[in-house]
Enzyme design. Structure first.
Site, PDB file in Angstrom:
ATOM      1  N   PHE A 133       5.376 -17.352 -44.373  1.00 45.81           N
ATOM      2  CA  PHE A 133       5.268 -18.632 -43.672  1.00 45.81           C
ATOM      3  C   PHE A 133       6.648 -19.059 -43.216  1.00 45.81           C
ATOM      4  O   PHE A 133       7.566 -19.182 -44.032  1.00 45.81           O
ATOM      5  CB  PHE A 133       4.652 -19.719 -44.562  1.00 45.81           C
ATOM      6  N   ASP A 218      14.895 -16.884 -45.196  1.00 43.62           N
ATOM      7  CA  ASP A 218      14.233 -18.179 -45.072  1.00 43.62           C
ATOM      8  C   ASP A 218      14.144 -18.801 -46.462  1.00 43.62           C
ATOM      9  O   ASP A 218      13.246 -18.487 -47.246  1.00 43.62           O
ATOM     10  CB  ASP A 218      12.838 -18.008 -44.456  1.00 43.62           C
ATOM     11  N   LYS A 247      13.121 -28.427 -46.463  1.00 46.16           N
ATOM     12  CA  LYS A 247      12.426 -29.043 -47.602  1.00 46.16           C
ATOM     13  C   LYS A 247      13.325 -29.832 -48.575  1.00 46.16           C
ATOM     14  O   LYS A 247      13.521 -31.010 -48.377  1.00 46.16           O
ATOM     15  CB  LYS A 247      11.596 -27.986 -48.338  1.00 46.16           C
TER      16      LYS A 247
HETATM   17  C1  PLP Z   1       7.642 -25.158 -45.352  1.00 46.95           C
HETATM   18  C2  PLP Z   1       8.270 -23.908 -44.866  1.00 46.95           C
HETATM   19  C3  PLP Z   1       8.689 -23.761 -43.534  1.00 46.95           C
HETATM   20  C4  PLP Z   1       8.416 -24.800 -42.483  1.00 46.95           C
HETATM   21  O1  PLP Z   1       9.065 -25.997 -42.734  1.00 46.95           O
HETATM   22  P1  PLP Z   1       8.660 -27.319 -41.923  1.00 46.95           P
HETATM   23  O2  PLP Z   1       9.655 -28.329 -42.375  1.00 46.95           O
HETATM   24  O3  PLP Z   1       7.249 -27.670 -42.307  1.00 46.95           O
HETATM   25  O4  PLP Z   1       8.768 -27.009 -40.483  1.00 46.95           O
HETATM   26  C5  PLP Z   1       9.343 -22.599 -43.181  1.00 46.95           C
HETATM   27  N1  PLP Z   1       9.565 -21.627 -44.068  1.00 46.95           N
HETATM   28  C6  PLP Z   1       9.187 -21.726 -45.360  1.00 46.95           C
HETATM   29  C7  PLP Z   1       9.477 -20.618 -46.306  1.00 46.95           C
HETATM   30  C8  PLP Z   1       8.502 -22.861 -45.803  1.00 46.95           C
HETATM   31  O5  PLP Z   1       8.079 -22.948 -47.055  1.00 46.95           O
END
Ligand code: PLP
Length: 389
Positions: A133, A218, A247
């Site tokens: 994700f 990420d 986050k």
């Molecule tokens: C939540 C998340 C995202 C996206 O973040 P948003 O602030 O919702 O755009 C991207 N990568 C990872 C690993 C995430 O957990």
């Protein structure tokens, strides 16, 4: 107003992309939150790994209120102290000589920035993991390896390949001299807290070096101390080219960052990327308070210890098949695929978690969680699994 009334009004005025939440939260302190009917919960989801210091933390209250009184928004035509201090701090946390930061608001935007940065290598192919994700905007969604989220929005970016997570041979077959970047989560969060083999990131580093591709970590979910390290990849000993965070970074305020390291730190030229709110004085004030608190209270060490206790003790509960993760990002795999039902029963019993998939409960509590609250969580989980299902 009651939870049900809020739900009804939500369904009439808010779009249905999330479904309709059953619980409306009105206030919180630390890990304790209260809903519209006065019911108290222990928040073990932390706004999905976002409220890194819980709710209403004194250091954030003080930093943010001071900043709101002093200077609000300045645009990117001007510098301000918090952005410089935070960029320096994030750069130093990478323990590298040359790291430079681009600020934005969210994880998706941080990954969008990484995609654009990678284009500056002159290449355009990307390799990512199945199940990953990386966000919901069209570029970030192109990286996200989940068909259900992608398919309604095809066509997405071309030349993005998804390979099985943790499978270094699949990566070897897919990374080439055309590859601009490889993007990987140190632990796949949304997929259900999936941990790769311990030498996986090292293998990826070697493949990226051999082919001249950028390695993008990420760390949007694993970052800011969540796994007991600052970004979640440090155990591997590698240095990535790019780290994306969001986050937990702003401690509940919207802040994201794309940290580029070494040669990639200088790829963007003036005018090539931007964000109006990126690195705003208020959100960066909050992030500085977050980092200072984590360092001052030696929270990373505590997080590692609490993570071990959670993993060991939850694994002993009948009905739990496996417990995975690191630090305070943990996936609890149930023997029966009733994670939604268990999530609902936990909420009834006063504990908030989320079902990452049909059989996995994810927890990502604030890093300030006490040993007593950990104990309470484990006991409630045991009770719900024993009596409730
Ligand atoms: C939540 C998340 C995202 C996206 O973040 P948003 O602030 O919702 O755009 C991207 N990568 C990872 C690993 C995430 O957990």
């Amino acid at each position: 107003m009651k939870n049900k009334v809020f739900a009804k009004r939500w369904s009439k005025s808010v779009q249905n992309n999330y479904g309709v939440p059953e619980i409306t939260l009105v206030k919180g302190k630390g890990l304790v939150v209260q809903d519209a009917e006065g019911k108290i919960y222990l928040d073990f989801l932390g706004g999905i790994a976002t409220n890194i210091l819980g709710h209403a933390h004194p250091s954030i209250i003080s930093a943010v209120s001071k900043q709101v009184r002093t200077l609000n928004h300045v645009s990117n035509f001007y510098s301000h102290p918090n952005a410089v201090l935070l960029a320096e701090k994030l750069a130093s946390l990478t323990k590298t000589k040359n790291a430079k930061v681009f600020f934005c608001q969210s994880g998706a935007e941080a990954n969008e920035a990484a995609i654009k940065l990678s284009r500056k290598t002159g290449r355009s192919h990307i390799v990512a993991a199945q199940g990953s994700f990386h966000g919901r905007t069209m570029g970030a969604l192109s990286l996200t390896g989940q068909p259900s989220k992608r398919e309604p929005f095809l066509p997405l970016l071309k030349n993005v390949k998804h390979v099985p997570f943790g499978d270094i041979e699949a990566m070897r077959r897919s990374i080439s001299k055309k590859t601009a970047m490889v993007i990987i989560e140190p632990i796949m969060g949304e997929a259900g807290v999936i941990v790769p083999p311990t030498d996986y990131l090292q293998g990826l580093r070697e493949l990226c070096d051999k082919n001249g591709a950028l390695l993008v970590i990420d760390a949007v979910q694993t970052g800011m101390g969540r796994t007991g390290d600052w970004f979640g990849y440090e155990y591997s000993g590698i240095t990535p080219d790019v780290i994306t965070v969001a986050k937990g970074l702003g401690g509940g305020l919207p802040l994201g960052a794309m940290i580029a390291i070494g040669n990639s730190a200088d790829l963007f030229k003036p005018g090539e990327h931007g964000s109006t709110f990126g690195g705003n004085p208020i959100t960066t004030a909050s992030a500085l308070a977050v980092i200072k608190t984590i360092e001052k209270q030696n929270i990373l060490k505590k997080v590692r210890k609490q993570g071990q206790i959670l993993i060991q003790e939850l694994a002993l509960i009948p009905g739990i098949r496996e417990v995975r993760g690191a630090g305070l990002l943990i996936g609890i795999e149930l023997e029966i695929a009733n994670a939604n039902e268990v999530t609902r029963k936990l909420a009834e019993a006063g504990v908030l978690v989320n079902a990452a998939n049909a059989s996995t409960i994810r927890i990502a509590p604030a890093l300030i969680v006490s040993d007593f609250q950990i104990r309470k969580f484990i006991n409630t989980f045991r009770e719900v699994l024993t009596n409730g299902s």
